[in-house]
Write a protein that holds these residues in place. Structure first.
Motif, PDB file in Angstrom:
ATOM      1  N   ALA A  56      -6.669   6.707   2.864  1.00  9.27           N
ATOM      2  CA  ALA A  56      -7.512   5.659   3.464  1.00  9.27           C
ATOM      3  C   ALA A  56      -6.929   4.275   3.220  1.00  9.27           C
ATOM      4  CB  ALA A  56      -8.932   5.748   2.902  1.00  9.27           C
ATOM      5  N   VAL A  57      -6.503   4.030   1.985  1.00  7.59           N
ATOM      6  CA  VAL A  57      -6.095   2.658   1.615  1.00  7.59           C
ATOM      7  C   VAL A  57      -4.733   2.672   0.920  1.00  7.59           C
ATOM      8  CG1 VAL A  57      -8.500   1.899   1.400  1.00  7.59           C
ATOM      9  CG2 VAL A  57      -7.290   2.730  -0.623  1.00  7.59           C
ATOM     10  N   VAL A 109     -10.338   3.494   6.553  1.00  8.38           N
ATOM     11  CA  VAL A 109     -11.557   4.092   5.983  1.00  8.38           C
ATOM     12  C   VAL A 109     -12.428   4.677   7.102  1.00  8.38           C
ATOM     13  CG1 VAL A 109     -13.711   3.584   4.766  1.00  8.38           C
ATOM     14  CG2 VAL A 109     -11.554   2.633   3.937  1.00  8.38           C
ATOM     15  N   ILE A 169      -9.205   9.324  -3.273  1.00  4.56           N
ATOM     16  CA  ILE A 169     -10.262   9.447  -4.264  1.00  4.56           C
ATOM     17  C   ILE A 169     -11.550   9.882  -3.563  1.00  4.56           C
ATOM     18  CG2 ILE A 169      -9.158   7.730  -5.737  1.00  4.56           C
ATOM     19  CD1 ILE A 169     -11.322   5.727  -4.869  1.00  4.56           C
ATOM     20  N   GLY A 170     -12.532  10.309  -4.333  1.00  8.17           N
ATOM     21  CA  GLY A 170     -13.787  10.733  -3.725  1.00  8.17           C
ATOM     22  C   GLY A 170     -14.894  10.810  -4.759  1.00  8.17           C
ATOM     23  N   GLY A 171     -16.082  11.071  -4.252  1.00  5.22           N
ATOM     24  CA  GLY A 171     -17.224  11.269  -5.123  1.00  5.22           C
ATOM     25  C   GLY A 171     -17.375  12.740  -5.469  1.00  5.22           C
ATOM     26  N   ALA A 201     -21.153   6.454   2.523  1.00  9.14           N
ATOM     27  CA  ALA A 201     -21.021   6.981   1.168  1.00  9.14           C
ATOM     28  C   ALA A 201     -22.410   7.096   0.553  1.00  9.14           C
ATOM     29  CB  ALA A 201     -20.139   6.064   0.326  1.00  9.14           C
ATOM     30  N   GLU A 251     -17.347  14.485  -1.933  1.00 11.03           N
ATOM     31  CA  GLU A 251     -17.494  13.841  -0.630  1.00 11.03           C
ATOM     32  C   GLU A 251     -16.513  12.688  -0.531  1.00 11.03           C
ATOM     33  OE1 GLU A 251     -21.517  12.092  -0.165  1.00 11.03           O
ATOM     34  OE2 GLU A 251     -20.630  10.160  -0.728  1.00 11.03           O
ATOM     35  N   ALA A 252     -16.071  12.433   0.695  1.00 15.57           N
ATOM     36  CA  ALA A 252     -15.211  11.304   1.005  1.00 15.57           C
ATOM     37  C   ALA A 252     -15.465  10.968   2.474  1.00 15.57           C
ATOM     38  CB  ALA A 252     -13.754  11.653   0.721  1.00 15.57           C
ATOM     39  N   MET A 253     -14.592  10.184   3.079  1.00 15.46           N
ATOM     40  CA  MET A 253     -14.940   9.655   4.399  1.00 15.46           C
ATOM     41  C   MET A 253     -13.905   9.908   5.490  1.00 15.46           C
ATOM     42  SD  MET A 253     -16.646   6.093   3.025  1.00 15.46           S
ATOM     43  CE  MET A 253     -17.486   5.630   4.535  1.00 15.46           C
ATOM     44  N   GLU A 254     -12.806  10.619   5.168  1.00 15.08           N
ATOM     45  CA  GLU A 254     -11.736  10.738   6.167  1.00 15.08           C
ATOM     46  C   GLU A 254     -11.316  12.167   6.504  1.00 15.08           C
ATOM     47  OE1 GLU A 254     -11.253   8.805   3.283  1.00 15.08           O
ATOM     48  OE2 GLU A 254     -12.005   7.017   4.301  1.00 15.08           O
ATOM     49  N   ARG A 308      -9.162  15.523  -3.149  1.00 11.24           N
ATOM     50  CA  ARG A 308      -9.912  14.363  -3.644  1.00 11.24           C
ATOM     51  C   ARG A 308      -9.878  14.372  -5.164  1.00 11.24           C
ATOM     52  NH1 ARG A 308     -10.432  10.491   0.214  1.00 11.24           N
ATOM     53  NH2 ARG A 308     -10.014  11.714   2.087  1.00 11.24           N
ATOM     54  N   ASN A 333     -15.959   8.795  -8.913  1.00 13.10           N
ATOM     55  CA  ASN A 333     -17.380   8.454  -9.121  1.00 13.10           C
ATOM     56  C   ASN A 333     -18.231   9.679  -8.831  1.00 13.10           C
ATOM     57  OD1 ASN A 333     -16.453   7.585  -6.222  1.00 13.10           O
ATOM     58  ND2 ASN A 333     -18.638   8.005  -6.028  1.00 13.10           N
ATOM     59  N   TRP A 356     -17.377   3.360 -11.348  1.00 11.22           N
ATOM     60  CA  TRP A 356     -16.265   4.047 -10.676  1.00 11.22           C
ATOM     61  C   TRP A 356     -15.019   3.970 -11.556  1.00 11.22           C
ATOM     62  CZ3 TRP A 356     -15.605   4.235  -4.718  1.00 11.22           C
ATOM     63  CH2 TRP A 356     -16.840   4.539  -4.106  1.00 11.22           C
ATOM     64  N   ILE A 358     -11.600   4.173 -10.787  1.00 11.91           N
ATOM     65  CA  ILE A 358     -10.564   4.248  -9.752  1.00 11.91           C
ATOM     66  C   ILE A 358      -9.153   4.405 -10.336  1.00 11.91           C
ATOM     67  CG2 ILE A 358      -9.463   2.955  -7.872  1.00 11.91           C
ATOM     68  CD1 ILE A 358     -12.249   2.012  -7.047  1.00 11.91           C
TER      69      ILE A 358
END
Ligand SMILES: O=C(O)c1cccc(C(=O)CC[C@H]2O[C@@H](n3cnc4c(=O)[nH]cnc43)[C@H](O)[C@@H]2O)c1
Length: 220
Positions: free
Chosen positions: A14-15, A39, A67-69, A144, A164-167, A186, A190, A200, A202
């Motif tokens: 993502a970043v 993202v 990274i992820g939750g 999130a 969970e994550a977003m991508e 992931r 967090n 978090w 990171i």
């Protein structure tokens, strides 16, 4: 892997901080392309599709990495989750009876199976190296999670969900459209639950991402 032009691996992050962690893990291995997805699943899908189109026939698999939750009881801070399934967790419709997935609505599938042999091999290699790796479903969400109620609803809707994550789902859809196997990793920065950005971890998650990716060349 051999050196043919069809054996490259595309890794989407993502970043930039995640991209740099992956590149450190790969230690200059030029069989991997590491590309920013942005993202969110829509950006990940568009940029993954563009990266694949830029090198037709080049990729043997696509990996969404970052990274992820972590879900309580499934993946703790600093642990690593390799997806067995990549699930678009909030793709569907609200109904008076609750959430209905696109599958239930008859509009396709919210689930993509991660390349099973590669994913299992990677998880096993991580565990053999003494790293805390889990193997389970990874959810892709558009928002999130920030409350205990949403965390509980997702865990109930997707029993066994580890992270969970977003991508992930976006990258996997783009890969699947070209018949390329998809994977997701992931590392847990967090807990999925009430938003507490100060909690978090990171840097630790990025360090773990680097460690997990460093094992990839021996797995593929
Ligand atoms: O602030 C930083 O230094 C920094 C470094 C690396 C990554 C970030 C991000 O914020 C990445 C956003 C990215 O992380 C995923 N993520 C992480 N935790 C969760 C979560 O609990 N729920 C959903 N997504 C999460 C997600 O894929 C974001 O794209 C910051």
């Amino acid at each position: 892997m051999n050196d043919s032009s069809t054996s490259s691996v595309l890794i989407m992050t993502a970043v930039e901080a995640e991209r740099q962690a992956v590149l450190r893990g790969l230690n200059g291995d030029d069989r991997f392309d590491v590309v920013i997805a942005g993202v969110g699943a829509p950006s990940a899908a568009a940029r993954t599709a563009a990266a694949i189109a830029a090198r037709p026939e080049a990729y043997r698999c696509v990996i969404s990495a970052g990274i992820g939750g972590g879900f309580a009881g499934r993946a703790a801070l600093g642990e690593i989750v390799i997806a067995d399934t990549i699930i678009a967790a909030d793709l569907g419709a609200e109904t008076p009876d609750g959430f209905a997935s696109v599958d239930e609505l008859g509009f396709g599938s919210s689930r993509i199976e991660a390349a099973p042999a590669l994913s299992q091999r990677w998880a096993a290699a991580l565990q053999a190296a003494g790293l805390p790796a889990r193997y389970g479903p990874v959810l892709t969400v558009n928002t999130a999670t920030g409350t205990a109620a949403t965390a509980e609803a997702l865990a109930a809707r997707y029993p066994g969900a580890a992270a969970e994550a977003m991508e992930g789902y976006g990258a996997a859809v783009a890969a699947q459209a070209q018949q390329i196997p998809a994977l997701e990793i992931r590392t847990i920065s967090n807990a999925v639950g009430p938003r507490d950005r100060a909690a978090w971890r990171i840097p630790e998650a990025l360090q773990q991402l680097q460690a997990a990716v460093s094992i990839l060349p021996e797995v593929l």
